[in-house]
Write a protein that holds these residues in place. Structure first.
Motif, PDB file in Angstrom:
ATOM      1  N   LYS A  77      27.511  24.577  50.795  1.00  0.00           N
ATOM      2  CA  LYS A  77      27.584  26.096  50.913  1.00  0.00           C
ATOM      3  C   LYS A  77      28.726  26.528  49.994  1.00  0.00           C
ATOM      4  O   LYS A  77      28.409  27.485  49.435  1.00  0.00           O
ATOM      5  N   ALA A  78      29.888  25.923  49.918  1.00  0.00           N
ATOM      6  CA  ALA A  78      30.917  26.414  49.325  1.00  0.00           C
ATOM      7  C   ALA A  78      30.470  26.529  47.772  1.00  0.00           C
ATOM      8  O   ALA A  78      30.996  27.641  47.165  1.00  0.00           O
ATOM      9  N   ASP A  79      29.884  25.662  47.315  1.00  0.00           N
ATOM     10  CA  ASP A  79      29.180  25.789  45.855  1.00  0.00           C
ATOM     11  C   ASP A  79      28.409  26.945  45.569  1.00  0.00           C
ATOM     12  O   ASP A  79      28.406  27.842  44.821  1.00  0.00           O
ATOM     13  N   ALA A  80      27.559  27.311  46.692  1.00  0.00           N
ATOM     14  CA  ALA A  80      26.720  28.519  46.566  1.00  0.00           C
ATOM     15  C   ALA A  80      27.598  29.652  46.469  1.00  0.00           C
ATOM     16  O   ALA A  80      27.119  30.558  45.830  1.00  0.00           O
ATOM     17  N   ALA A  81      28.303  29.630  47.405  1.00  0.00           N
ATOM     18  CA  ALA A  81      29.191  30.831  47.648  1.00  0.00           C
ATOM     19  C   ALA A  81      30.091  31.063  46.222  1.00  0.00           C
ATOM     20  O   ALA A  81      30.346  32.314  46.009  1.00  0.00           O
ATOM     21  N   ALA A  83      29.148  30.195  43.215  1.00  0.00           N
ATOM     22  CA  ALA A  83      28.335  30.794  42.236  1.00  0.00           C
ATOM     23  C   ALA A  83      27.953  32.247  42.448  1.00  0.00           C
ATOM     24  O   ALA A  83      28.199  32.979  41.583  1.00  0.00           O
ATOM     25  N   ARG A  84      27.855  32.597  43.517  1.00  0.00           N
ATOM     26  CA  ARG A  84      27.722  34.084  43.795  1.00  0.00           C
ATOM     27  C   ARG A  84      28.956  34.812  43.808  1.00  0.00           C
ATOM     28  O   ARG A  84      28.809  35.761  43.040  1.00  0.00           O
ATOM     29  N   ASP A  85      30.173  34.306  44.054  1.00  0.00           N
ATOM     30  CA  ASP A  85      31.313  35.077  43.617  1.00  0.00           C
ATOM     31  C   ASP A  85      31.451  35.059  41.931  1.00  0.00           C
ATOM     32  O   ASP A  85      31.585  36.310  41.649  1.00  0.00           O
ATOM     33  N   GLU A  86      31.056  34.223  41.284  1.00  0.00           N
ATOM     34  CA  GLU A  86      31.339  34.173  40.093  1.00  0.00           C
ATOM     35  C   GLU A  86      30.014  35.169  39.273  1.00  0.00           C
ATOM     36  O   GLU A  86      30.433  35.949  38.278  1.00  0.00           O
ATOM     37  N   ASN A  94      31.432  45.538  42.547  1.00  0.00           N
ATOM     38  CA  ASN A  94      32.297  45.517  43.644  1.00  0.00           C
ATOM     39  C   ASN A  94      31.701  45.262  45.087  1.00  0.00           C
ATOM     40  O   ASN A  94      31.170  46.025  45.824  1.00  0.00           O
ATOM     41  N   ARG A  95      31.785  43.911  45.226  1.00  0.00           N
ATOM     42  CA  ARG A  95      31.210  43.341  46.564  1.00  0.00           C
ATOM     43  C   ARG A  95      32.194  42.579  47.127  1.00  0.00           C
ATOM     44  O   ARG A  95      33.374  42.028  46.489  1.00  0.00           O
ATOM     45  N   VAL A  96      32.136  42.095  48.427  1.00  0.00           N
ATOM     46  CA  VAL A  96      32.913  41.325  49.053  1.00  0.00           C
ATOM     47  C   VAL A  96      32.773  39.934  48.683  1.00  0.00           C
ATOM     48  O   VAL A  96      31.580  39.410  48.367  1.00  0.00           O
ATOM     49  N   LEU A  97      34.018  39.309  48.195  1.00  0.00           N
ATOM     50  CA  LEU A  97      33.895  37.814  47.719  1.00  0.00           C
ATOM     51  C   LEU A  97      34.229  36.956  49.091  1.00  0.00           C
ATOM     52  O   LEU A  97      34.747  37.330  49.850  1.00  0.00           O
ATOM     53  N   ASN A  98      33.643  35.846  48.779  1.00  0.00           N
ATOM     54  CA  ASN A  98      34.059  34.471  49.608  1.00  0.00           C
ATOM     55  C   ASN A  98      35.355  33.900  49.479  1.00  0.00           C
ATOM     56  O   ASN A  98      35.988  33.599  50.245  1.00  0.00           O
ATOM     57  N   PHE A  99      35.805  33.844  47.970  1.00  0.00           N
ATOM     58  CA  PHE A  99      37.199  33.310  47.794  1.00  0.00           C
ATOM     59  C   PHE A  99      37.569  34.079  46.559  1.00  0.00           C
ATOM     60  O   PHE A  99      37.106  34.657  45.744  1.00  0.00           O
ATOM     61  N   ASN A 100      38.983  34.393  46.985  1.00  0.00           N
ATOM     62  CA  ASN A 100      39.704  35.257  46.114  1.00  0.00           C
ATOM     63  C   ASN A 100      40.390  34.253  45.018  1.00  0.00           C
ATOM     64  O   ASN A 100      40.710  34.977  43.864  1.00  0.00           O
ATOM     65  N   THR A 101      40.440  33.004  45.170  1.00  0.00           N
ATOM     66  CA  THR A 101      41.174  32.087  44.367  1.00  0.00           C
ATOM     67  C   THR A 101      40.252  30.685  44.230  1.00  0.00           C
ATOM     68  O   THR A 101      39.519  30.380  45.107  1.00  0.00           O
ATOM     69  N   GLU A 103      41.761  27.961  44.177  1.00  0.00           N
ATOM     70  CA  GLU A 103      42.281  27.238  45.320  1.00  0.00           C
ATOM     71  C   GLU A 103      41.258  27.274  46.455  1.00  0.00           C
ATOM     72  O   GLU A 103      41.317  26.368  47.312  1.00  0.00           O
ATOM     73  N   GLU A 104      41.030  28.448  46.869  1.00  0.00           N
ATOM     74  CA  GLU A 104      40.625  28.751  48.055  1.00  0.00           C
ATOM     75  C   GLU A 104      39.201  28.130  48.103  1.00  0.00           C
ATOM     76  O   GLU A 104      38.883  27.232  49.235  1.00  0.00           O
ATOM     77  N   TYR A 105      38.440  28.339  47.008  1.00  0.00           N
ATOM     78  CA  TYR A 105      37.191  27.551  46.870  1.00  0.00           C
ATOM     79  C   TYR A 105      37.392  25.959  46.992  1.00  0.00           C
ATOM     80  O   TYR A 105      36.630  25.343  47.685  1.00  0.00           O
ATOM     81  N   GLU A 106      38.423  25.328  46.181  1.00  0.00           N
ATOM     82  CA  GLU A 106      38.304  23.993  46.179  1.00  0.00           C
ATOM     83  C   GLU A 106      38.762  23.452  47.753  1.00  0.00           C
ATOM     84  O   GLU A 106      38.371  22.349  48.126  1.00  0.00           O
ATOM     85  N   ASN A 107      39.491  24.105  48.341  1.00  0.00           N
ATOM     86  CA  ASN A 107      39.891  23.976  49.641  1.00  0.00           C
ATOM     87  C   ASN A 107      38.737  23.887  50.572  1.00  0.00           C
ATOM     88  O   ASN A 107      38.490  22.957  51.470  1.00  0.00           O
TER      89      ASN A 107
END
Length: 140
Positions: A77-81, A83-86, A94-101, A103-107
């Motif tokens: 799920k994190a990988d899909a999220a 990719a969508r953020d990227e 201008n959309r809500v992102l799942n990960f701001n950094t 590091e958040e994504y990797e965690n």
């Protein structure tokens, strides 16, 4: 006396503004539906990510130019999220992102791998088999 061409230009500009406003509201509604809908989607807690029916995969999606674009299918799920953020970042949406950094994504990715009792090697190997679209293909 007003000029017809100026009036037409003003009307066209007004219509464009209205269309953009409607598109923005439509996008917000679709994102809200994804977050609030029940069923299988409720197990995905990321914006723009849905579970692929009959597969153990997750799909990153985003509305762009009135069309739902697919970033690809992912094991995590994190990988899909991510990719969508990227995608959103790449097109300055201008959309809500799942990960701001990163590091958040990797965690989040490490946590999901641990929760699913995968080894990091297995997750990386399976992730490389994902069906992913390039950003240029997605935007087309």
């Amino acid at each position: 006396q007003s000029h017809p061409n100026v009036q037409l230009d003003l009307e066209a500009a007004k219509m464009k503004d209205i269309d953009q406003g409607l598109e923005q509201r439509e996008l917000s509604l679709h994102e809200d539906e994804n977050r609030l809908s029940g069923g299988e989607k409720s197990e995905v807690k990321y914006t723009g990510v849905t579970k692929v029916k009959d597969k153990n995969r997750f799909r990153g999606t985003q509305w762009y130019n009135r069309t739902q674009k697919t970033m690809g299918d992912y094991l995590l799920k994190a990988d899909a999220a991510h990719a969508r953020d990227e995608f959103c970042r790449s097109f300055n949406l201008n959309r809500v992102l799942n990960f701001n950094t990163e590091e958040e994504y990797e965690n989040a990715r490490a946590k999901e791998i641990a929760q699913r009792e995968l080894t990091l090697d297995a997750a990386d190997t399976l992730a490389k088999k994902k069906d992913v679209n390039s950003l240029s293909d997605v935007a087309a």
